[in-house]
Design an enzyme around this catalytic site. Sequence first.
Site, PDB file in Angstrom:
ATOM      1  N   GLY A 156       0.861  -1.281  -0.315  1.00  0.00           N
ATOM      2  CA  GLY A 156       0.086   0.277  -0.142  1.00  0.00           C
ATOM      3  C   GLY A 156       0.318   1.458   0.255  1.00  0.00           C
ATOM      4  O   GLY A 156       1.802   1.710  -0.589  1.00  0.00           O
TER       5      GLY A 156
ATOM      6  N   ASP B  17       5.347  -5.430  15.776  1.00  0.00           N
ATOM      7  CA  ASP B  17       4.362  -4.705  16.042  1.00  0.00           C
ATOM      8  C   ASP B  17       5.081  -2.901  16.623  1.00  0.00           C
ATOM      9  O   ASP B  17       5.974  -3.224  17.397  1.00  0.00           O
ATOM     10  CB  ASP B  17       3.475  -5.389  16.465  1.00  0.00           C
ATOM     11  CG  ASP B  17       1.949  -4.962  17.097  1.00  0.00           C
ATOM     12  OD1 ASP B  17       2.381  -3.774  16.026  1.00  0.00           O
ATOM     13  OD2 ASP B  17       1.883  -5.953  17.296  1.00  0.00           O
TER      14      ASP B  17
ATOM     15  N   GLY C 261       2.480   3.140   2.554  1.00  0.00           N
ATOM     16  CA  GLY C 261       3.615   3.287   2.703  1.00  0.00           C
ATOM     17  C   GLY C 261       5.174   2.580   2.354  1.00  0.00           C
ATOM     18  O   GLY C 261       6.184   2.735   2.121  1.00  0.00           O
TER      19      GLY C 261
ATOM     20  N   TYR D  81     -12.771   6.470  15.273  1.00  0.00           N
ATOM     21  CA  TYR D  81     -11.605   6.715  14.344  1.00  0.00           C
ATOM     22  C   TYR D  81     -10.819   7.892  13.807  1.00  0.00           C
ATOM     23  O   TYR D  81     -10.225   8.355  14.141  1.00  0.00           O
ATOM     24  CB  TYR D  81     -12.171   5.931  13.014  1.00  0.00           C
ATOM     25  CG  TYR D  81     -11.191   6.010  11.874  1.00  0.00           C
ATOM     26  CD1 TYR D  81      -9.895   5.177  11.875  1.00  0.00           C
ATOM     27  CD2 TYR D  81     -11.254   6.771  10.918  1.00  0.00           C
ATOM     28  CE1 TYR D  81      -9.115   5.536  11.253  1.00  0.00           C
ATOM     29  CE2 TYR D  81     -10.537   6.793   9.916  1.00  0.00           C
ATOM     30  CZ  TYR D  81      -8.967   6.366   9.705  1.00  0.00           C
ATOM     31  OH  TYR D  81      -8.233   6.036   8.698  1.00  0.00           O
TER      32      TYR D  81
ATOM     33  N   LYS E 296      -7.062   9.070  14.312  1.00  0.00           N
ATOM     34  CA  LYS E 296      -6.082   9.979  13.374  1.00  0.00           C
ATOM     35  C   LYS E 296      -5.842  10.969  13.856  1.00  0.00           C
ATOM     36  O   LYS E 296      -4.885  12.350  13.538  1.00  0.00           O
ATOM     37  CB  LYS E 296      -7.343   9.933  12.193  1.00  0.00           C
ATOM     38  CG  LYS E 296      -6.741   9.073  11.802  1.00  0.00           C
ATOM     39  CD  LYS E 296      -5.783   7.321  11.738  1.00  0.00           C
ATOM     40  CE  LYS E 296      -5.319   8.067  10.245  1.00  0.00           C
ATOM     41  NZ  LYS E 296      -3.731   7.153  10.016  1.00  0.00           N
TER      42      LYS E 296
END
Length: 299
Positions: free
Chosen positions: A24, A77, A26, A189, A193
Amino acid sequence: MAGSSPSNAAFTDRTMVVSGGSRGIGLAIALGAARHGANVVLLAKTAEPHPKLPGTVHTAVAEVEAAGGKGVAVVGDVRNEDDVMRAVDTAVERFGGIDIVVNNASAIATEPTENLTAKKFDLMMDINVRGTFLLTKAALPHLRESAARTQGANQATRTQGASGIAAHVLTLAPPLNLNPHWLGAHPSYTLSKYGMTLLSLGWAAEYDGTGIAFSCLWPQTYIATSAVSNLADGDDLVKASRRPDIMADAAVEIFDKPAAEANGQCYIDADVLTAAGMTDLSRYGGGDNPMWDIFVDKS
């Protein structure tokens, strides 16, 4: 790319650490920097192929190296402090430092509040906010060294070359749009963000004058990633989405800006490229009317 994009020499010997870079946006940003000669350390969980997600952190590194950069995979992670420190230590041991951090790893859950589980809420806060904090904090001593090297090399005028790219922390988070529509659409969400954005803006103020640029980047439209294609109407959404390359090209433009210019900014990908002289964004796909992303008002 726009005519102002940096030469390959500008990224030579510069090292980037990207969270969640297996695929994606990244990975696209990692490849964008690798094409200009950057070293890239990818921190991601996907060590083995996933049935619904393309690629692993290892195939991503292979793509980085095929693009002209040097890459290292760190399976871990971003929520785990030890894993984050291992990625930072790997960058320093393999490449001698860190010049750019890309806080890309993110989780999304947009269920109404009454349907959202505490587990999903915690996941978003842990990956989006905690992960951004952990990676940036761990990299800061090395970013300070990078900034000092760059400032020392460019005392009078900013030069292209190995020291041309300033120290940057780029966080993939939106501008703080307080339109009630977005506040009410998915508050949890949005909190996670906007938390990433607030951290970036806070660091921009906290470290102002140090030569490190803290900025955010957000797509104007949907981006054709697995997160989009795996939705129920994914095929139609992908057709109305731009390719991840637009975020990569915008990121490279941001990395080429002096720290003082980029620090504290919240960028939209299309605006960055338009300002750099690109008048036609159709090369990135999405059709004549690509679908605007969340947090972005058309007006």
